[in-house]
Design an enzyme around this catalytic site. Structure first.
Site, PDB file in Angstrom:
ATOM      1  N   CYS A 191       0.843  -1.191   0.000  1.00  0.00           N
ATOM      2  CA  CYS A 191       0.000   0.000   0.000  1.00  0.00           C
ATOM      3  C   CYS A 191       0.882   1.246   0.000  1.00  0.00           C
ATOM      4  O   CYS A 191       2.102   1.168   0.117  1.00  0.00           O
ATOM      5  CB  CYS A 191      -0.935   0.022   1.202  1.00  0.00           C
ATOM      6  SG  CYS A 191      -0.080   0.249   2.776  1.00  0.00           S
ATOM      7  N   CYS A 232       3.267   1.779   2.832  1.00  0.00           N
ATOM      8  CA  CYS A 232       4.536   1.043   2.733  1.00  0.00           C
ATOM      9  C   CYS A 232       5.586   1.891   2.019  1.00  0.00           C
ATOM     10  O   CYS A 232       6.737   1.980   2.458  1.00  0.00           O
ATOM     11  CB  CYS A 232       4.331  -0.265   1.964  1.00  0.00           C
ATOM     12  SG  CYS A 232       3.183  -1.424   2.720  1.00  0.00           S
ATOM     13  N   ASP A 235      13.067  29.177 -30.853  1.00  0.00           N
ATOM     14  CA  ASP A 235      14.228  29.506 -31.675  1.00  0.00           C
ATOM     15  C   ASP A 235      13.834  29.413 -33.146  1.00  0.00           C
ATOM     16  O   ASP A 235      12.907  28.673 -33.505  1.00  0.00           O
ATOM     17  CB  ASP A 235      15.352  28.520 -31.361  1.00  0.00           C
ATOM     18  CG  ASP A 235      16.570  28.741 -32.231  1.00  0.00           C
ATOM     19  OD1 ASP A 235      16.973  29.901 -32.393  1.00  0.00           O
ATOM     20  OD2 ASP A 235      17.105  27.745 -32.755  1.00  0.00           O
ATOM     21  N   ASP A 290      17.376  23.873 -29.931  1.00  0.00           N
ATOM     22  CA  ASP A 290      18.093  22.672 -30.349  1.00  0.00           C
ATOM     23  C   ASP A 290      18.995  22.115 -29.256  1.00  0.00           C
ATOM     24  O   ASP A 290      19.676  21.127 -29.457  1.00  0.00           O
ATOM     25  CB  ASP A 290      18.908  22.942 -31.620  1.00  0.00           C
ATOM     26  CG  ASP A 290      19.955  24.048 -31.419  1.00  0.00           C
ATOM     27  OD1 ASP A 290      20.207  24.424 -30.258  1.00  0.00           O
ATOM     28  OD2 ASP A 290      20.505  24.520 -32.419  1.00  0.00           O
ATOM     29  N   ASP A 314      21.025  27.139 -27.636  1.00  0.00           N
ATOM     30  CA  ASP A 314      19.906  27.577 -26.807  1.00  0.00           C
ATOM     31  C   ASP A 314      19.992  27.055 -25.381  1.00  0.00           C
ATOM     32  O   ASP A 314      19.047  27.233 -24.607  1.00  0.00           O
ATOM     33  CB  ASP A 314      18.587  27.127 -27.444  1.00  0.00           C
ATOM     34  CG  ASP A 314      18.416  27.699 -28.835  1.00  0.00           C
ATOM     35  OD1 ASP A 314      18.501  28.924 -28.972  1.00  0.00           O
ATOM     36  OD2 ASP A 314      18.222  26.919 -29.783  1.00  0.00           O
TER      37      ASP A 314
END
Length: 753
Positions: free
Chosen positions: A34, A37, A445, A640, A644
């Site tokens: 559960c 746990c 971009d 890319d 960037d």
């Protein structure tokens, strides 16, 4: 055996990553029943010296732990798991480990449920049918039938509850064991000594049917839950199964079928028509159309000819290909995608913190409510008060279910991230999903994102009396030291004009600006107008080159502008549709480009982008993002992942466009495997749908317990005479978890379509 050998190609146990001196490892955990746990184990990890972070995923039964190797080891982490009452799974598992483990759990749950159901059915009939109430030795028959249901089929429940008790803690199994144990123990006493209980004024009715049916319904719920959880792993399972078991290798003049495990980098393999590409490699000969939809989500096949790259797991078309193996095992694109998805599925979003806090204290609260209800109804309940109190006590214990809380978030994350991956969108965790849903501004971009990113040389116009061939030769000689696409296009143009290149020295490159160096004792500078002016070179001629997407690069020799290079970077055919889709999602679209303003504005006009920032350096893009965020915008940057990178890191969410074979762009929160801006819309839709489902799940889990526990405690009995039967409570408990997981599974069809 071959399948197992192939699976070992994905071997990543113990899977570890090292960064900043810390180690991150992922451990398969067995025995969690559960949410409580998972919370308990996570707390134990966090309390250990040297552990800086820990996350335990109840949906995938995995723990991700980051620790200092000087203070901790894998063995010490194992000890923590053992001490908490669980077990670390086998380290020789592979990328299919999580789905395979889920399948095994579901199979075991089925076996236990079938046994319990077969024995509980006659118990229920014998207990409920009035015509059978006078059957001789009825209570003893019920005892014989119920005992194996409780202590064999239900053995894991009682064993886990006992282990929790030994550790001084409680979990979901504690509640079930107390409820069932109370019913069984009372019924056993009635069966063995009915006269003694009757003389004491106690009811001599047996509750074997409640004990047996509750266990059966709990097991049914866990079976349905296990199958549903197994379904959440479908995306991983599908990806892993794309790998063929064997392939055909060239051995001299012969072509021999061999297990994939035996393939090495540099081998030549034959990919037959209609078969899956077994490895990442480069086409040596042949031509065929290859379906890469499993990797990119793109439905159209891609033509492969010599020198083209192919990716393992993609489907070959009607032509045969000879491929040189470039990557195997964990280095392949498919393996890396599987690894990214599995890691992402284990990362929790902030929204789960509330559920974790509630689940951590849930069981003690329920025990307190059950005990209080028992005491109250013993004092004021209708006769026989003790029977009424027992029914209430058992119902409260049984109906309570922290599992629904524990499954609400991780199952949705697993399904959402997995489904997005099948569309070529790799989202790096639940925390990213939560941030992505709030994005309202997308900074895009231009080069390589909106355009194809491969500038084509159009012309070089000589200036100030320079000879065109001399300028082109000097420029290409310098640019041969650059990996930039513009540089390569200039070099290609010089070679097409049969110009021999010279060596350059003192070469210096500026990211996003240009390059300068010395060629044939002359200083050559190539770049944008801004870059040249930063080098104290005056640029007096600025135009657009006369075409959409055209860009200009200036060439200076010594102190004079010697030439203008016209370049054409074509707009991607999908970019306009992508911008339209982003606007339909209510997003503000901003272009940030290092290109000249005229060229950037021309592309923006064509695509319907109103805000343009041109001639912007990588650092300038990052400053733009920071400014937008200060204004209150939630910003995603799409680029890319190279020039960037600063902007990607500065954004709320960084989205890197991949190339289909380079999927590990570390600066990005989201990687788009196909170079198509439409995938940004897919990513944002996936995040919004997933977060919507998480909120639905959490609401249901909280509402279920807020309503169910008071009803089970008898809150409606004084006004409506309604008392919840423990068997109905067990059915409701079982369905609560199943409903949460089933709701999460809806994401497969909604995101994957």
């Amino acid at each position: 055996m071959v399948r197992r050998q192939c699976d070992r190609l994905f071997n990543m146990e113990p899977r570890t990553h090292k960064q900043n001196g810390l180690v991150e490892t992922r451990l398969p955990i067995e025995g969690m029943e559960c949410a409580a746990c998972a919370i308990r184990l996570e707390r134990q990890f966090r309390r250990s010296d040297g552990v800086t972070d820990a996350s335990v995923n109840f949906a995938t039964n995995e723990a991700t732990v980051t620790y200092d190797p000087r203070s901790n080891t894998i063995d010490s982490l194992r000890e923590i798991v053992d001490r908490t009452g669980f077990k670390v799974g086998a380290f020789d598992s592979d990328a299919s480990a999580a789905p395979a483990a889920s399948d095994r759990v579901a199979q075991t749950a089925l076996s236990r449920f079938l046994l319990a159901a077969a024995l509980s059915a006659p118990v229920l009939i014998l207990s409920m049918a009035p015509a059978l109430s006078s059957v001789p030795y009825r209570s003893w028959i019920l005892l014989v039938l119920t005992t194996p249901v409780v202590f064999f089929a239900g053995r894991p429940i009682f064993a886990d509850a006992l282990n929790a008790l030994k550790r001084g803690s409680a979990n979901m199994n504690t509640l079930i064991a107390l409820g069932v144990g109370s019913s069984y123990a009372y019924s056993l006493a009635v069966t063995i000594a009915p006269a003694g209980l009757s003389d004491s004024g106690l009811d001599v009715h047996v509750y074997f049917e409640a004990a047996a049916v509750i266990i059966t319904l709990v097991l049914l719920g866990r079976l349905l839950e296990a199958r549903a959880k197994s379904g959440t792993q479908e995306a991983i399972r599908k990806l892993v199964n794309l790998r063929p078991d064997s392939t055909f290798r060239f051995e001299g003049e012969e072509i021999v079928e061999v297990p994939l495990l035996s393939i090495r980098v540099g081998d030549r393999v034959l990919v037959k028509p209609g078969s899956r590409v077994p490895v990442d490699g480069v086409v040596l000969s042949g031509s065929s159309d290859v379906d890469e939809s499993m990797l990119t989500g793109e439905p159209f096949p891609v033509t492969k000819r010599p020198d083209a790259e192919v990716v393992g797991g993609t489907m070959n078309g009607v032509g045969a290909l000879t491929v040189r193996v470039a990557r195997i095992g964990a280095d392949t694109v498919l393996s890396r995608i599987v690894e990214i998805v599995r890691e992402a599925q284990g990362r929790k979003p902030p929204i789960q913190r509330l559920a974790d806090r509630v689940a951590a204290i849930f069981v003690p609260i329920v025990l307190g409510v059950a005990a209080a209800a028992f005491a109250v109804w013993m004092m004021i309940g209708p006769e026989p008060a003790h029977t009424f109190a027992i029914v209430v006590f058992v119902s409260v214990l049984i109906i309570a279910c922290p599992c629904a809380l524990g499954l609400a978030t991780p199952t949705a994350i697993v399904v959402g991230i997995g489904s997005a991956a099948t569309k070529g969108v790799l989202i790096r965790g639940g925390d990213v999903l939560e941030r992505l849903q709030d994005v309202d501004t997308v900074v895009v971009d231009k080069t390589g994102t909106l355009t194809e990113g491969a500038p084509q040389f159009v012309d070089l116009r000589a200036q100030n009396g320079f000879d065109r061939s001399v300028v082109l030769r000097l420029a290409a000689s310098l640019e041969q030291h650059s990996e930039h696409p513009i540089g390569r296009s200039i070099v290609d143009a010089a070679r097409e004009n049969d110009l021999s290149l010279m060596q350059a020295s003192e070469v210096e490159a500026s990211v996003g600006g240009g390059i300068r160096g010395k060629v044939d004792d002359r200083y050559v500078t190539i770049g944008t107008a801004t870059f040249l002016e930063s080098q104290n070179l005056k640029v007096s001629v600025i135009d657009s080159g006369g075409g959409l997407g055209r860009a200009l690069v200036y060439v200076a020799i010594d102190d004079s502008i010697a030439g203008i290079v016209d370049l054409n970077d074509r707009i991607r055919v999908t970019s306009k549709d992508a911008v339209v889709e982003l606007k339909k999602l209510g997003l503000r679209v901003v272009m940030a480009s290092g290109d000249q303003l005229v060229a950037a504005e021309a592309v923006a006009r064509e695509l319907g982008i109103d805000e343009v920032f041109a001639e912007t350096s990588p650092e300038g893009k990052a400053r733009l993002v920071e400014r937008l965020r200060k204004e209150g915008a939630k910003v995603a940057v799409v680029g890319d992942g190279i020039n960037d990178a600063p902007a990607l890191a500065a954004a709320d969410v960084g989205i890197a466009i991949g190339t289909g074979t380079d999927v590990a762009i570390e600066t990005a929160d989201v990687t788009l495997v196909r170079d198509d801006l439409r995938s940004v819309s897919d990513a944002i839709r996936a995040s919004r749908l997933t977060m919507k489902v998480i909120k639905q799940n959490l609401f249901f889990a909280f509402a279920y317990n807020v309503v169910g526990i008071p009803v089970a405690a008898g809150a409606l009995y004084p006004v409506m005479g309604l008392l919840l039967n423990p068997m109905i409570a067990s059915a409701a408990m079982a369905l609560s978890s199943v409903s949460v997981v089933t709701n999460s599974l809806r994401l497969k069809s909604r995101i994957g379509r």
